[in-house]
Design an enzyme around this catalytic site. Structure first.
Site, mmCIF file in Angstrom:
data_model
loop_
_atom_site.group_PDB
_atom_site.id
_atom_site.type_symbol
_atom_site.label_atom_id
_atom_site.label_comp_id
_atom_site.label_asym_id
_atom_site.label_seq_id
_atom_site.Cartn_x
_atom_site.Cartn_y
_atom_site.Cartn_z
ATOM 1 N N ASP A 21 -1.256 -4.460 -12.078
ATOM 2 C CA ASP A 21 -1.910 -5.710 -11.703
ATOM 3 C C ASP A 21 -1.933 -5.898 -10.192
ATOM 4 O O ASP A 21 -1.155 -5.290 -9.454
ATOM 5 C CB ASP A 21 -1.228 -6.898 -12.377
ATOM 6 C CG ASP A 21 0.250 -7.038 -11.992
ATOM 7 O OD1 ASP A 21 0.920 -6.005 -11.846
ATOM 8 O OD2 ASP A 21 0.721 -8.183 -11.842
ATOM 9 N N GLU A 53 3.713 -7.573 -12.791
ATOM 10 C CA GLU A 53 4.733 -7.586 -11.740
ATOM 11 C C GLU A 53 4.450 -8.627 -10.683
ATOM 12 O O GLU A 53 5.374 -9.272 -10.170
ATOM 13 C CB GLU A 53 4.823 -6.194 -11.093
ATOM 14 C CG GLU A 53 5.995 -6.024 -10.132
ATOM 15 C CD GLU A 53 5.721 -6.506 -8.708
ATOM 16 O OE1 GLU A 53 6.695 -6.705 -7.954
ATOM 17 O OE2 GLU A 53 4.525 -6.677 -8.354
#
Length: 377
Positions: free
Chosen positions: A81, A142
């Site tokens: 991400d 994350e």
């Protein structure tokens, strides 16, 4: 391996370009899954087995290891991400100017995803068996604190000897040997509404009480010892002529050592145990959601091993501490020797000037492959 990786540089850059041009913000499940599916296909080509961990809200996590792997001792972690909203990739897609590549997520951490993949390919090409000693986690959240992958990482860490976290190296090439932990908290105040012109004395201002608490919270800062307390967002009230009956603040703390979190929380609770404005009520909610990655004996020993590999390659490996968080905190707190910043060199992450030093791509891929060999032997 060195010649193989150099030969594959353009191929690596093409894959980085492809990944950068996919919007994969943490809340963009479709985009993160596109990145995951692309990498899944590449790993399957070289004999790796992928266990997909489905997620409803975020992208699916991937647990990857070779079909012939038995009990891998090394855990490598990278995230798919980014922090960028949908449409960013179209607005400023991947571009290359000389030795620098730009684009959303190019260094944090789509180049690292490719570095990790090609380190595995290089080990296989070399005929080294040590690619079987690595388990890989590619997680999807994350950048927002790993809410759905934290337990996955902690469970995967069990029984491992080493954790290599693929966040980018710092601008000067340094690895990351320690990180501050962090916690997020919400302070809610309930007051009593009243008309500020007709009968203000009947009111109990939640905003006034919150103002006292914000000042008291900021007095907990101890930057010299790595403790920071920041009230970043506040809101409250319903109109300018009404004594506010509600107010809230969102705050974050950062700590350098685990026990600092407990001490700061105790002080915060003490502050909230009494009111400065009689008739108001206070509640405090939150927790430490990332422990600090401390530069302990285990981590220093692993750093030294990596430095020795760097010396053999003619690279001076340095290390640094950073206040930012990463999944290294979870593996380090789990008792596994952990080093972060194993990705290529770049900087300005999370901004429109984010960049990758292309020349570091092959160097850090080779370093990663040789570190895996060294740790396995």
């Amino acid at each position: 391996m060195k010649e193989y990786i150099r030969f594959k540089q353009d191929e690596m850059l093409n894959l980085i370009e492809e990944l950068v041009n996919i919007d994969s913000g943490s809340v963009n499940k479709a985009g993160v899954d596109m990145v995951g599916n692309r990498l899944k296909a590449e790993y399957e080509k070289i004999g790796f087995r992928i266990h997909e961990v489905p997620q409803r809200e975020y992208g699916n996590h991937l647990i990857i290891q070779h079909k012939k792997a038995d009990v891998p001792e090394i855990l490598a972690i990278a995230h798919m991400d980014t922090v960028f909203p949908f449409g960013t990739a179209e607005e400023r897609p991947f571009k290359r100017i000389g030795n620098i590549a730009y684009g959303p997520g190019v260094i944090d951490m789509k180049s690292s995803l490719v570095t990790l993949l090609y380190a595995m390919k290089a080990l296989i090409k070399e005929g080294s068996p040590h690619y079987k000693n690595v388990q890989i986690i590619l997680n999807s959240d994350e950048e927002i604190g790993s809410p759905s992958s934290k337990e996955l990482i902690i469970n995967a860490a069990e029984g491992k000897k080493y954790a290599l976290i693929m966040e980018p190296a710092r601008k000067d090439g340094s690895l990351v040997s320690s990180r501050r932990g962090k916690g997020n908290y919400t302070l809610n105040v309930i007051g009593r509404a009243a008309h500020s012109g007709i009968e203000p004395e009947k009111g109990r201002s939640a905003i006034e009480e919150l103002a006292h608490k914000v000042i008291q919270m900021h007095e907990l800062n101890d930057h010299e010892n790595g403790i920071s307390v920041n009230v970043g967002l506040i809101e409250g009230g319903s109109s300018v002529n009404t004594v506010s009956d509600h107010a809230s603040a969102q705050m974050e703390i950062r700590i350098a050592e685990t026990d600092q979190g407990l001490r700061v929380e105790e002080k915060m609770e003490k502050i909230c145990s009494r009111t400065d404005v009689p008739g108001t009520e206070i509640t405090l909610e939150g927790e430490i959601n990332r422990p600090p990655m401390e530069k302990n004996k285990r981590n220093r020993q692993l750093l030294r091993k990596i430095m020795l590999v760097g010396e053999e390659m003619g690279i001076e490996i340095t290390d640094t501490s950073t206040g930012g968080g990463s999944d290294a905190s979870f593996t380090s707190a789990a008792g596994i020797a952990t080093i972060d910043g194993m990705g290529p060199v770049g900087g300005n992450a999370h901004s429109d000037k984010e960049y990758l030093e292309i020349s570091s791509l092959t160097e850090r891929t080779l370093l990663l492959a040789k570190v895996i060999e060294n740790l396995s032997e």
